[in-house]
Design an enzyme around this catalytic site. Structure first.
Site, short mmCIF file in Angstrom:
data_model
loop_
_atom_site.label_atom_id
_atom_site.label_comp_id
_atom_site.label_asym_id
_atom_site.label_seq_id
_atom_site.Cartn_x
_atom_site.Cartn_y
_atom_site.Cartn_z
N GLU A 35 0.82 -1.21 0.00
CA GLU A 35 0.00 0.00 0.00
C GLU A 35 0.86 1.26 0.00
O GLU A 35 1.71 1.47 0.87
CB GLU A 35 -0.92 0.00 1.23
CG GLU A 35 -1.76 1.23 1.41
CD GLU A 35 -2.75 1.47 0.29
OE1 GLU A 35 -2.93 2.64 -0.11
OE2 GLU A 35 -3.36 0.48 -0.20
N THR A 88 -5.94 1.23 -5.44
CA THR A 88 -5.40 -0.09 -5.07
C THR A 88 -6.02 -1.21 -5.91
O THR A 88 -5.32 -2.11 -6.38
CB THR A 88 -5.64 -0.38 -3.58
OG1 THR A 88 -4.93 0.60 -2.81
CG2 THR A 88 -5.15 -1.76 -3.18
N HIS A 98 -1.70 3.01 4.51
CA HIS A 98 -2.76 3.66 3.74
C HIS A 98 -2.93 5.11 4.17
O HIS A 98 -2.80 5.46 5.34
CB HIS A 98 -4.09 2.91 3.96
CG HIS A 98 -5.16 3.25 2.97
ND1 HIS A 98 -5.83 4.46 2.98
CD2 HIS A 98 -5.68 2.55 1.93
CE1 HIS A 98 -6.72 4.48 2.00
NE2 HIS A 98 -6.66 3.33 1.35
N ASP A 153 1.58 -0.02 -5.06
CA ASP A 153 0.34 0.02 -5.84
C ASP A 153 0.06 1.38 -6.47
O ASP A 153 -0.40 1.46 -7.60
CB ASP A 153 -0.85 -0.44 -5.00
CG ASP A 153 -1.09 0.40 -3.75
OD1 ASP A 153 -0.28 1.30 -3.47
OD2 ASP A 153 -2.10 0.14 -3.04
N HIS A 154 0.35 2.48 -5.75
CA HIS A 154 0.03 3.81 -6.29
C HIS A 154 0.77 4.87 -5.50
O HIS A 154 1.55 4.56 -4.60
CB HIS A 154 -1.48 4.07 -6.27
CG HIS A 154 -2.11 3.90 -4.91
ND1 HIS A 154 -1.91 4.78 -3.86
CD2 HIS A 154 -2.93 2.93 -4.42
CE1 HIS A 154 -2.58 4.38 -2.80
NE2 HIS A 154 -3.21 3.25 -3.10
#
Length: 625
Positions: A259, A301, A414, A473-474
């Site tokens: 994450e 995600t 997150h 993921d990002h």
């Protein structure tokens, strides 16, 4: 003269609701436009479509009698104000404009309350201040006796307003369609559209496109179009065998999606401390891809999962996990199943979030170990801590029968990184109390848990029979907080190229016995993971848009908004600008670059057509026959 002044005064009083509407609404829309493009100062371009769209909205209200007209304009003010607030909050995190597809997925975003609430600023509600202040005005204004036009004159006024306003809007939209072909149809660059058309026109276009797409998607594609797409998706012939072909057939695959892990933290320090000491150590034992980009869109995600497991681009609007959960896929899990692998997803959050419990079945994962499969004995951030999650996941892996494919998704790092439990003592210096500082603490914590997990895999002997892939993921830092990141990276006078170069995420492949360790600097993205794995594990490569990292060179990394890079040039779609990566300078469009830009849009179109028409189902049915 007094008579004239009196008539003018009465006229203004009779139409004060209209005057206020035409003043207030454009002010709000221009303010939002300044938010998404603070450097954009040429109001003469944006004021025309904003005014014309405001007048188009007004023209509908003037058809009705005065009292109803005033109520309609007041309601429109409320709706537009709320829309601008939603756009503002959404833009802060996603660097994009909200669309109908995203709104459809809004129920899934509800689980991340801390993320949403942290993005809202009290200043956002200034958009509603006039709505409150106008309440006493409306109370007294309804007592004012106004001259009432007959219906035929109200319709005449409607046409007097809507025809010139519609003409101005149409002319602006036409100019954009000429300068940026396919942009208005695909809506791939929402920020660019909003920049020149304004918020109202954008959302009307979005509604039109959603409706038109539903109609067009109900129509069958021609056989020639389907065959063209099928040939583009078939990579068995396009990817020549490489030194990795089939080498790891029968080995376990452990894929870890981390994450919000961005590359800028790798091998970086703050206050003379390594931010990710464990990942740095494992990178030195692995094959590390240092020019690897995330390619997610609104699904964040879930989009990263979709890219990695299916090698298709995210949905043009909304999340593929929601929109295409009923489709047929030739996914990584499906092909692993066909080769006698056990396949499972492990994630310590709610099973229904991002529609995972439905999508994983569509992708043919045999098991999904979600929140209910774990002992929620420690929380960090949104839910189960990475420490507890990875410890419990390790125990599950030990029970899996080989060969297996396990897809592991972490959670603790997150956004908004505001839970410092367990890692609050990490000194971030001047960044203490900032979003970047909290992120550095959060990713330092996750790094420690990943290090423990990877060390366990090694000591237990699992790694001797497994390929481990780990990637981010990002992005972690939203655009409204990017200045702290520029400062951290010591970037002065940043450009859009600098922004994009910071959108890289770490990706490493660890092979048994630390084989093939080193650095691969080929430009690549998440869409290339599945083809690369398929090559190593000798799986079919029938339906995918990415390319094998070991068999292909000079690929284009394409982003959902139409931007792309070939490793030498970076095209930024929202400004229609090409950058030379080595020099950072802007370069003119050449015939070759124009072809690459057109190819990027074609690839996105192939992906959209395949998903919208569920073509893989059609292709596989034909194969069986």
């Amino acid at each position: 003269m007094r008579n004239l002044i009196k008539k003018l005064k009465n006229f203004l009083l009779d139409n004060l609701d209209i005057v206020l509407f035409v003043i207030i609404i454009p002010m709000k829309l221009i303010k939002f436009d300044r938010l998404i493009y603070p450097e954009y100062t040429h109001y003469k371009l944006i004021i025309k479509p904003i005014l014309s769209s405001t007048i188009c909205a007004l023209s509908i209200a003037v058809i009705f009698k005065n009292k109803i007209r005033t109520r309609i304009l007041y309601i429109l003010d409320i709706v537009i104000s709320i829309l601008v607030i939603v756009d503002t909050v959404y833009f802060r995190y996603f660097k994009d404009i909200i669309s109908i597809g995203v709104i459809k997925n809004g129920v899934m975003l509800g689980g991340v309350k801390s993320s949403v609430t942290s993005l809202i600023s009290p200043y956002d509600f200034l958009y509603l201040i006039d709505v409150v202040l106008l309440i006493p005005f409306l109370f007294f204004y309804r007592r004012h006796k106004r001259y009432e036009l007959k219906l035929i004159f109200r319709f005449a006024l409607f046409f007097i307003l809507v025809i010139p306003a519609g003409y101005v809007n149409g002319k602006t939209i036409y100019k954009m369609s000429v300068s940026q072909p396919n942009l208005l149809k695909t809506m791939y660059n929402k920020v660019y559209i909003n920049k020149f058309l304004g918020t109202l026109d954008f959302h009307v276009l979005d509604l039109y496109n959603v409706t038109e797409n539903k109609i067009s998607n109900s129509k069958r594609l021609s056989k020639d179009t389907e065959n063209t797409i099928k040939n583009a998706l078939n990579k068995n012939e396009a990817n020549a065998p490489s030194s990795m072909t089939g080498l790891y057939k029968g080995k376990n695959l452990i894929m870890i999606q981390v994450e919000a892990l961005q590359q800028f933290v790798i091998n970086s320090k703050v206050e003379n401390q390594e931010i990710t000491p464990n990942l740095n150590r494992w990178i030195n034992k692995s094959l590390y891809f240092n020019n690897f980009f995330y390619q997610v869109s609104s699904g964040n995600t879930s989009d990263a999962e979709f890219l990695a497991n299916n090698s298709f681009y995210p949905a043009a609007s909304g999340a593929a996990y929601y929109l295409y959960a009923g489709n047929t896929y030739s996914s990584l899990a499906k092909e692993m199943n066909d080769n006698n692998y056990y396949t499972a997803v492990l994630h310590g959050y709610k099973e229904g979030f991002w529609n995972r419990n439905v999508m994983y079945k569509a992708e043919k994962f045999k098991d999904f170990f979600g929140e209910k499969s774990f002992n929620i004995n420690e929380n960090v951030g949104l839910g189960l801590s990475d420490k507890s999650f990875l410890n419990q996941s390790f125990n599950k892996l030990k029970s899996f029968s080989s060969p297996y494919y396990s897809f592991i998704i972490t959670l603790s790092s997150h956004y908004p990184y505001d839970d410092t439990k367990g890692y609050g003592d990490f000194n971030v210096g001047d960044y203490e109390g900032t979003l970047l500082g909290n992120y550095l603490k959060g990713i330092h914590y996750t790094d420690a848990q990943l290090g423990t997990f990877l060390d366990k895999l090694e000591k237990s002997g699992i790694m001797d029979n497994s390929v481990v892939i780990l990637y981010g993921d990002h992005y972690a830092i939203p655009k409204d907080k990017i200045n702290d990141l520029y400062d951290f990276e010591n970037i002065k006078n940043p450009t859009d190229l600098d922004w994009y170069e910071l959108q890289k995420v770490p990706m490493l492949i660890h092979f048994p016995k630390d084989q093939y360790k080193g650095i691969n600097s080929e430009y690549s993205g998440q869409i290339d993971l599945y083809p690369t794995i398929a090559n190593m594990f000798n799986l079919p490569q029938n339906y995918m848009l990415g390319t094998d990292l070991f068999a292909s060179k000079n690929r284009n990394v394409i982003f959902r908004n139409g931007s792309f890079t070939d490793g030498n040039v970076f095209y930024v779609s929202w400004t229609n600008t090409y950058y030379d990566i080595k020099t950072g300078s802007v370069i003119p469009e050449s015939t070759k670059l124009k072809q690459e830009k057109d190819n990027a849009l074609t690839q996105l179109e192939y992906s959209d057509n395949t998903l919208n028409h569920n073509l893989i189902k059609k292709f596989t049915v034909k194969q069986k026959k």
